[in-house]
Design a protein around this motif. Structure first.
Motif, PDB file in Angstrom:
ATOM      1  N   UNK A  26       0.833  -1.208   0.000  1.00 41.32           N
ATOM      2  CA  UNK A  26       0.000   0.000   0.000  1.00 41.32           C
ATOM      3  C   UNK A  26       0.864   1.252   0.000  1.00 41.32           C
ATOM      4  N   UNK A  27       1.930   1.239   0.775  1.00 44.09           N
ATOM      5  CA  UNK A  27       2.840   2.385   0.809  1.00 44.09           C
ATOM      6  C   UNK A  27       3.511   2.589  -0.549  1.00 44.09           C
ATOM      7  N   UNK A  28       3.672   1.512  -1.297  1.00 44.07           N
ATOM      8  CA  UNK A  28       4.269   1.603  -2.616  1.00 44.07           C
ATOM      9  C   UNK A  28       3.301   2.043  -3.698  1.00 44.07           C
ATOM     10  N   UNK A  29       2.022   2.154  -3.335  1.00 41.39           N
ATOM     11  CA  UNK A  29       1.050   2.679  -4.293  1.00 41.39           C
ATOM     12  C   UNK A  29       0.023   1.701  -4.812  1.00 41.39           C
ATOM     13  N   UNK A  30      -0.060   0.503  -4.231  1.00 42.07           N
ATOM     14  CA  UNK A  30      -1.091  -0.445  -4.669  1.00 42.07           C
ATOM     15  C   UNK A  30      -2.468   0.193  -4.515  1.00 42.07           C
ATOM     16  N   UNK A  31      -3.268   0.118  -5.561  1.00 44.10           N
ATOM     17  CA  UNK A  31      -4.596   0.736  -5.525  1.00 44.10           C
ATOM     18  C   UNK A  31      -5.595  -0.136  -4.778  1.00 44.10           C
ATOM     19  N   UNK A  32      -5.455  -1.451  -4.927  1.00 44.33           N
ATOM     20  CA  UNK A  32      -6.373  -2.394  -4.294  1.00 44.33           C
ATOM     21  C   UNK A  32      -5.553  -3.494  -3.609  1.00 44.33           C
ATOM     22  N   UNK A  33      -5.936  -3.830  -2.391  1.00 41.31           N
ATOM     23  CA  UNK A  33      -5.385  -4.980  -1.681  1.00 41.31           C
ATOM     24  C   UNK A  33      -6.516  -5.990  -1.535  1.00 41.31           C
ATOM     25  N   UNK A  34      -6.340  -7.138  -2.140  1.00 48.95           N
ATOM     26  CA  UNK A  34      -7.395  -8.156  -2.068  1.00 48.95           C
ATOM     27  C   UNK A  34      -6.970  -9.277  -1.124  1.00 48.95           C
ATOM     28  N   UNK A  35      -7.778  -9.497  -0.099  1.00 52.65           N
ATOM     29  CA  UNK A  35      -7.530 -10.577   0.845  1.00 52.65           C
ATOM     30  C   UNK A  35      -8.130 -11.856   0.278  1.00 52.65           C
ATOM     31  N   UNK A  36      -7.258 -12.774  -0.107  1.00 43.88           N
ATOM     32  CA  UNK A  36      -7.720 -14.036  -0.682  1.00 43.88           C
ATOM     33  C   UNK A  36      -7.132 -15.193   0.122  1.00 43.88           C
ATOM     34  N   UNK A  37      -7.906 -15.671   1.060  1.00 42.94           N
ATOM     35  CA  UNK A  37      -7.510 -16.807   1.897  1.00 42.94           C
ATOM     36  C   UNK A  37      -8.695 -17.758   1.949  1.00 42.94           C
ATOM     37  N   UNK A  38      -8.855 -18.540   0.893  1.00 43.39           N
ATOM     38  CA  UNK A  38     -10.069 -19.321   0.698  1.00 43.39           C
ATOM     39  C   UNK A  38     -10.334 -20.357   1.785  1.00 43.39           C
TER      40      UNK A  38
END
Length: 222
Positions: A26-38
């Motif tokens: 996020x600090x590097x500029x990611x627009x979306x963080x998706x939590x994928x832990x099925x």
């Protein structure tokens, strides 16, 4: 408008502790963080989302949080989006989310063919993620779809298309040239020793690209 960068969690593919790696992304500029832990218990995923929300707020970071599959958690935490598999996205599910649950966030869908992508759009998906574009650790032994298949999907749909699968600094320009709305990565950021730098480098490549998305990814404006 520029394409967007999605970073997807994977508890088996990260260098730093996963939570730290996501915050650094996020600090590097990611627009979306998706939590994928099925396979994680609901409480564990819920806690991950809440902790990430708190960290982003404290650091005043603009990344949006999406969660994979868990519609209940997406609603309970009021995050920006929920991402579903193609088989999880019949029209009644979308209608129930919109009308009964009052969901105002984005609904995304993973697709692997043009037909699946068109069906997802018809069902009411706000965007699709298409792949895998190149050979990927997430799909060992499976042939990649390639950029020509990606371009067909981009041209056929009127909703944003996010490309996924083996995308990194060496091929990002080729991917963006299709007019896709963004890229999604796992190892290219989370697997790096410095996820912040890795995300920043991908964002810089996106911003420097002469290609522009056919359709803007609008979750950033919610």
């Amino acid at each position: 408008m520029n394409a967007v960068l999605h970073v997807i969690s994977d508890k088996h593919r990260h260098h730093l502790p996963l939570f730290d790696a996501l915050v650094e992304a996020a600090k590097g500029g990611a627009d979306v963080l998706q939590i994928r832990e099925k396979k994680a218990p609901a409480q564990e995923t819920y806690s991950q989302v809440r902790q990430l929300q708190q960290a982003l707020s404290e650091e005043r970071l603009s990344s949006r949080i999406f969660v994979n599959d868990r519609v209940d958690i997406a609603i309970a935490t009021d995050i920006a989006g929920v991402h579903l598999a193609a088989k999880s996205l019949p029209t009644p599910v979308v209608d129930a989310l919109r009308q009964q649950a009052g969901w105002s966030g984005q609904i995304g869908c993973s697709v692997h063919s043009l037909e699946e992508a068109q069906l997802a759009e018809q069902a009411g998906a706000d965007y699709v993620t298409f792949g895998h574009i190149f050979a990927s650790e997430s799909h060992p032994g499976l042939p990649p779809r390639g950029v020509f298949a990606l371009q067909r999907v981009v041209e056929a749909l009127s909703i944003p298309v996010i490309a996924i699968g083996g995308i990194d600094q060496t091929n990002i320009d080729t991917v963006l040239a299709t007019g896709c709305s963004g890229i999604a990565v796992i190892g290219a950021v989370l697997g790096a020793k410095n996820p912040r730098r890795a995300a920043a480098q991908l964002k810089s490549a996106i911003e420097k690209s002469k290609a522009r998305p056919k359709v803007e990814f609008c979750a950033l404006h919610n």
